[in-house]
Write an enzyme that holds these catalytic residues in place. Structure first.
Site, PDB file in Angstrom:
ATOM      1  CG  ASP A  29       3.608  -3.426  -9.941  1.00 17.87           C
ATOM      2  OD1 ASP A  29       4.496  -2.864  -9.266  1.00 17.87           O
ATOM      3  OD2 ASP A  29       3.788  -3.854 -11.098  1.00 17.87           O
ATOM      4  CB  VAL A  94       9.842   3.748 -11.072  1.00 17.77           C
ATOM      5  CG1 VAL A  94       9.145   5.098 -11.216  1.00 17.77           C
ATOM      6  CG2 VAL A  94       9.322   2.768 -12.123  1.00 17.77           C
ATOM      7  CG  HIS A  98       7.935   2.761  -5.990  1.00 18.52           C
ATOM      8  ND1 HIS A  98       8.948   3.469  -6.590  1.00 18.52           N
ATOM      9  CD2 HIS A  98       8.180   1.457  -6.273  1.00 18.52           C
ATOM     10  CE1 HIS A  98       9.760   2.637  -7.211  1.00 18.52           C
ATOM     11  NE2 HIS A  98       9.328   1.402  -7.027  1.00 18.52           N
ATOM     12  CG  HIS A 100       7.154  -2.868  -4.511  1.00 23.26           C
ATOM     13  ND1 HIS A 100       6.806  -3.244  -5.785  1.00 23.26           N
ATOM     14  CD2 HIS A 100       8.262  -2.111  -4.636  1.00 23.26           C
ATOM     15  CE1 HIS A 100       7.680  -2.748  -6.657  1.00 23.26           C
ATOM     16  NE2 HIS A 100       8.573  -2.053  -5.975  1.00 23.26           N
TER      17      HIS A 100
END
Ligand code: 5GP
Length: 112
Positions: A29, A94, A98, A100
């Site tokens: 990230d 976003v 995704h 994390h």
């Protein structure tokens, strides 16, 4: 319009990749919230977990296996946090699914 992460996967935006396979990639990230902060992203631009369909079940399982692999590769032997921010109310910024992966420090609960 390609998503930010599609551009990143295409190499149009630089990223520090830690994993790549035919289904997904993982990279660091850009604004890490922990000593280790990785994002696992499917190549298919599914907008969010809420937009995933039953046909994505094998892919979703694969993403979780990759989460554990990149966490292990990063040396997170003590554990890690997985977060999937989903939709505006879930803090997603976003619009491309995704996961994390956060670790390297103690994780508090509840998250903010
Ligand atoms: P979200 O807020 O949608 O759950 O997470 C988006 C994540 O993408 C954020 O943690 C943010 O720091 C990260 N991010 C945004 N732009 C970039 C970028 O250009 N490169 C990388 N590597 N990460 C990014």
């Amino acid at each position: 319009m390609p998503t930010l992460f599609e551009k990143l996967i295409a190499g149009e935006i630089p990223a520090d990749f830690v994993h790549e396979d035919e289904h997904c990639v993982a990279f660091k990230d850009v604004a890490p919230q922990a000593p280790v902060h990785l994002l696992v992203v499917p190549r298919e631009p599914i907008e969010s977990l809420a937009a995933a369909e039953d046909r994505h079940k094998p892919l979703l399982g694969h993403l979780l296996r990759v989460v554990d692999k990149v966490a292990s590769d990063a040396g997170l032997t003590d554990g890690y946090r997985v977060a999937i921010n989903t939709g505006e109310g879930g803090g997603q910024t976003v619009p491309h699914l995704h996961l994390h992966v956060l670790g390297g420090r103690g994780m508090s609960w509840p998250p903010g």
